[in-house]
Design a protein around this motif. Sequence first.
Motif, short mmCIF file in Angstrom:
data_model
loop_
_atom_site.label_atom_id
_atom_site.label_comp_id
_atom_site.label_asym_id
_atom_site.label_seq_id
_atom_site.Cartn_x
_atom_site.Cartn_y
_atom_site.Cartn_z
N MET A 159 0.83 -1.20 0.00
CA MET A 159 0.00 0.00 0.00
C MET A 159 0.86 1.26 0.00
N ASP A 160 1.96 1.23 0.73
CA ASP A 160 2.87 2.38 0.74
C ASP A 160 3.48 2.61 -0.64
N LEU A 161 3.81 1.52 -1.34
CA LEU A 161 4.36 1.62 -2.69
C LEU A 161 3.36 2.30 -3.63
N MET A 162 2.10 1.86 -3.56
CA MET A 162 1.07 2.46 -4.41
C MET A 162 0.93 3.95 -4.10
N CYS A 163 0.92 4.29 -2.84
CA CYS A 163 0.76 5.68 -2.43
C CYS A 163 1.94 6.52 -2.91
N THR A 164 3.15 6.04 -2.68
CA THR A 164 4.35 6.79 -3.02
C THR A 164 4.50 6.97 -4.53
N GLU A 165 4.20 5.90 -5.28
CA GLU A 165 4.40 5.93 -6.73
C GLU A 165 3.20 6.50 -7.49
#
Length: 297
Positions: A166-172
């Motif tokens: 989820m952090d990856l989706m948010c960051t990217e």
Amino acid sequence: MNDGQEKRLQVGLSGWGDHPQLYDDGARSSDRLPMYSRHFPIVEMDNSFYAIPSPEQMEKWSNAVPNDFGYIVKAYQGMTGHTRGNDRNHYPNAKLMFETFIRSVETLHSAGKLRTVLFQYPPWFQCERKHVEVLKRTREWMRDYPVALEFRHQSWYAPEYRQKTMDLMCTEGWIHSIADEPQAGLGSVPVVLESSMRQAVMVRLHGRNAEGWHSSGQPNWREIRYLYRYSREELEEWKSWINQLLKQSDQCWVIFNNNSGGDAADNAKQLLEMFGLDSGPAPLRQMDWLDEDIFVD
């Protein structure tokens, strides 16, 4: 729901060509998209998964629908690794493939009708460092175009990786595409009711046909996999979940992909009615315009 809330929830189907209950009697194939747009404000364009449409074709589809209509364009299968590199004759390198795709969707984007490009990765795309790099490169190559991300391997949502995913989706800058599908091993993912972007969250309802989920390889595997009709109780559960998601995002796009038995359109209209929203007009049948008085002398 009030008018503002109605715009926040948009319900549609995967594809517009295979829902006979939406079309008037005698409708030609070229009539189907405009007729579809009378019922739903959004559609998932799935033919782009099999071949990248030309900009000219995209312009025709753009002109066939109202100005406020939205397309979710499914990324070409070579861009998500489904072809395993077997499309080199058409696209000598991945960068050229992406540039060709961007030229295709730019027509919809400039018309304000592109909601997002959906990247649905295959079951063998598991949570590994090399695949994280693929996602980062893909996001870079897609520039500022909106993109949504859906997995088909459970490892991305394993307890030790879920928050990192989820952090990856948010960051990217990936819109989370939440899948409703059978829980049938590693090649399926759980329902994760989390939005990664304030802009929007997406839900794709594939049905819950556990027996047919792993039917790939059979001649009619698509007809088997997506043969499912959601019950009212299941849709009531999703109504509650959608309300949760709307607290996290400005918009929620819900796509019904249980197309095999003609259930998608009926289930979509049923969900709209549960929210108190317009479920579209009844198709025009031949007898609708006949007045009994014309047969009276």
